[in-house]
Design a protein around this motif. Structure first.
Motif, PDB file in Angstrom:
ATOM      1  N   GLY A 168      -9.549  -8.770   1.639  1.00 20.74           N
ATOM      2  CA  GLY A 168      -8.882  -8.876   2.927  1.00 20.74           C
ATOM      3  C   GLY A 168      -7.582  -9.655   2.835  1.00 20.74           C
ATOM      4  N   MET A 169      -7.592 -10.737   2.055  1.00 14.22           N
ATOM      5  CA  MET A 169      -6.375 -11.535   1.879  1.00 14.22           C
ATOM      6  C   MET A 169      -5.300 -10.710   1.176  1.00 14.22           C
ATOM      7  N   ILE A 170      -5.678  -9.988   0.130  1.00 18.41           N
ATOM      8  CA  ILE A 170      -4.713  -9.159  -0.606  1.00 18.41           C
ATOM      9  C   ILE A 170      -4.148  -8.067   0.309  1.00 18.41           C
ATOM     10  N   ALA A 171      -5.001  -7.471   1.122  1.00 16.59           N
ATOM     11  CA  ALA A 171      -4.561  -6.386   2.009  1.00 16.59           C
ATOM     12  C   ALA A 171      -3.529  -6.861   3.032  1.00 16.59           C
ATOM     13  N   HIS A 172      -3.603  -8.124   3.448  1.00 11.28           N
ATOM     14  CA  HIS A 172      -2.700  -8.630   4.482  1.00 11.28           C
ATOM     15  C   HIS A 172      -1.559  -9.489   3.943  1.00 11.28           C
ATOM     16  N   ALA A 173      -1.574  -9.813   2.664  1.00 13.17           N
ATOM     17  CA  ALA A 173      -0.513 -10.642   2.087  1.00 13.17           C
ATOM     18  C   ALA A 173       0.797  -9.864   2.021  1.00 13.17           C
ATOM     19  N   LYS A 174       1.881 -10.591   2.030  1.00 17.11           N
ATOM     20  CA  LYS A 174       3.225  -9.993   1.945  1.00 17.11           C
ATOM     21  C   LYS A 174       3.956 -10.598   0.750  1.00 17.11           C
ATOM     22  N   PRO A 175       4.925  -9.873   0.179  1.00 14.76           N
ATOM     23  CA  PRO A 175       5.734 -10.435  -0.909  1.00 14.76           C
ATOM     24  C   PRO A 175       6.509 -11.656  -0.408  1.00 14.76           C
ATOM     25  N   GLU A 176       6.701 -12.605  -1.287  1.00 18.94           N
ATOM     26  CA  GLU A 176       7.353 -13.864  -0.904  1.00 18.94           C
ATOM     27  C   GLU A 176       8.735 -13.641  -0.293  1.00 18.94           C
ATOM     28  N   GLU A 177       9.540 -12.780  -0.917  1.00 13.23           N
ATOM     29  CA  GLU A 177      10.923 -12.599  -0.460  1.00 13.23           C
ATOM     30  C   GLU A 177      11.029 -11.956   0.926  1.00 13.23           C
ATOM     31  N   SER A 178       9.966 -11.301   1.384  1.00  6.96           N
ATOM     32  CA  SER A 178      10.001 -10.680   2.705  1.00  6.96           C
ATOM     33  C   SER A 178       8.855 -11.155   3.609  1.00  6.96           C
ATOM     34  N   HIS A 179       8.269 -12.288   3.253  1.00 12.35           N
ATOM     35  CA  HIS A 179       7.122 -12.792   4.020  1.00 12.35           C
ATOM     36  C   HIS A 179       7.578 -13.243   5.407  1.00 12.35           C
ATOM     37  N   PRO A 180       7.040 -12.637   6.470  1.00 12.97           N
ATOM     38  CA  PRO A 180       7.487 -12.998   7.817  1.00 12.97           C
ATOM     39  C   PRO A 180       7.204 -14.450   8.180  1.00 12.97           C
ATOM     40  N   ALA A 181       6.155 -15.030   7.645  1.00 15.01           N
ATOM     41  CA  ALA A 181       5.843 -16.428   7.962  1.00 15.01           C
ATOM     42  C   ALA A 181       6.883 -17.365   7.357  1.00 15.01           C
ATOM     43  N   LEU A 182       7.348 -17.057   6.166  1.00 13.12           N
ATOM     44  CA  LEU A 182       8.365 -17.897   5.534  1.00 13.12           C
ATOM     45  C   LEU A 182       9.643 -17.884   6.367  1.00 13.12           C
ATOM     46  N   GLY A 195       2.646 -25.853   4.413  1.00 11.62           N
ATOM     47  CA  GLY A 195       1.378 -25.788   3.690  1.00 11.62           C
ATOM     48  C   GLY A 195       1.458 -24.787   2.563  1.00 11.62           C
ATOM     49  N   SER A 196       0.838 -23.638   2.740  1.00 13.73           N
ATOM     50  CA  SER A 196       0.951 -22.564   1.760  1.00 13.73           C
ATOM     51  C   SER A 196       0.774 -21.230   2.466  1.00 13.73           C
ATOM     52  N   LEU A 197       1.249 -20.199   1.789  1.00 14.22           N
ATOM     53  CA  LEU A 197       1.157 -18.836   2.304  1.00 14.22           C
ATOM     54  C   LEU A 197       0.491 -17.951   1.256  1.00 14.22           C
ATOM     55  N   ALA A 198      -0.265 -16.966   1.716  1.00 14.47           N
ATOM     56  CA  ALA A 198      -0.829 -15.959   0.816  1.00 14.47           C
ATOM     57  C   ALA A 198       0.294 -14.977   0.489  1.00 14.47           C
ATOM     58  N   VAL A 199       0.695 -14.957  -0.770  1.00 18.97           N
ATOM     59  CA  VAL A 199       1.831 -14.147  -1.209  1.00 18.97           C
ATOM     60  C   VAL A 199       1.348 -13.048  -2.143  1.00 18.97           C
ATOM     61  N   GLN A 200       1.789 -11.831  -1.861  1.00 18.60           N
ATOM     62  CA  GLN A 200       1.453 -10.672  -2.685  1.00 18.60           C
ATOM     63  C   GLN A 200       2.329 -10.685  -3.947  1.00 18.60           C
ATOM     64  N   LEU A 201       1.701 -10.541  -5.092  1.00 15.47           N
ATOM     65  CA  LEU A 201       2.419 -10.511  -6.364  1.00 15.47           C
ATOM     66  C   LEU A 201       2.769  -9.073  -6.755  1.00 15.47           C
ATOM     67  N   ASP A 202       3.720  -8.936  -7.657  1.00 13.42           N
ATOM     68  CA  ASP A 202       4.155  -7.609  -8.102  1.00 13.42           C
ATOM     69  C   ASP A 202       3.014  -6.787  -8.694  1.00 13.42           C
ATOM     70  N   ASP A 203       2.050  -7.448  -9.329  1.00 14.97           N
ATOM     71  CA  ASP A 203       0.929  -6.730  -9.953  1.00 14.97           C
ATOM     72  C   ASP A 203      -0.209  -6.429  -8.982  1.00 14.97           C
ATOM     73  N   GLY A 204       0.021  -6.690  -7.682  1.00 15.33           N
ATOM     74  CA  GLY A 204      -1.010  -6.440  -6.681  1.00 15.33           C
ATOM     75  C   GLY A 204      -1.932  -7.611  -6.457  1.00 15.33           C
ATOM     76  N   GLY A 205      -1.749  -8.654  -7.224  1.00 10.76           N
ATOM     77  CA  GLY A 205      -2.559  -9.851  -7.068  1.00 10.76           C
ATOM     78  C   GLY A 205      -2.094 -10.709  -5.910  1.00 10.76           C
ATOM     79  N   LEU A 206      -2.636 -11.906  -5.865  1.00  8.25           N
ATOM     80  CA  LEU A 206      -2.386 -12.819  -4.754  1.00  8.25           C
ATOM     81  C   LEU A 206      -2.077 -14.197  -5.297  1.00  8.25           C
ATOM     82  N   ALA A 207      -1.115 -14.856  -4.679  1.00  5.55           N
ATOM     83  CA  ALA A 207      -0.806 -16.252  -5.019  1.00  5.55           C
ATOM     84  C   ALA A 207      -0.822 -17.077  -3.752  1.00  5.55           C
ATOM     85  N   ASN A 208      -1.218 -18.318  -3.875  1.00  3.20           N
ATOM     86  CA  ASN A 208      -1.227 -19.267  -2.774  1.00  3.20           C
ATOM     87  C   ASN A 208      -0.017 -20.161  -2.978  1.00  3.20           C
TER      88      ASN A 208
END
Length: 100
Positions: free
Chosen positions: A55-69, A86-99
């Protein structure tokens, strides 16, 4: 005599929808700033919290276009306060997730 530097620590309970999470956090940031906070800290995963990694991966956005940022950057400018999002759930290029 110098003015004291005021810090506020805000706690929210983010859910799976971005817009209500940003609205709730922003309202608390504005209230803290009105009460004199210069540096306002928000919690980890302030913009989104979804049950389970998928669920987190499905809703995460790339850092450069993250609306929360973008939202929190604009809010910091609007309030003229230091804002730690704090931190944001960021979608990585490989489809993974970073906090981040």
């Amino acid at each position: 005599m110098t003015k004291p530097f005021v810090v506020a620590c805000i706690q929210t309970n983010a859910g799976p929808a971005l817009a209500p999470n940003l609205d709730a956090a922003s309202a608390l940031v504005l209230k803290a700033r009105e009460k004199g906070a210069d540096f306002i800290l928000l919690p980890e995963n302030v913009a989104l919290m979804e049950a389970g990694r998928k669920g987190m991966i499905a809703h995460a956005k790339p850092e450069e276009s993250h609306p929360a940022l973008a939202h929190f950057c604009a809010l910091a400018k609007e309030t003229n306060a230091w804002l730690l999002a704090g931190s944001l759930a960021v979608q990585l290029d490989d489809g993974g997730l970073a906090n981040r």
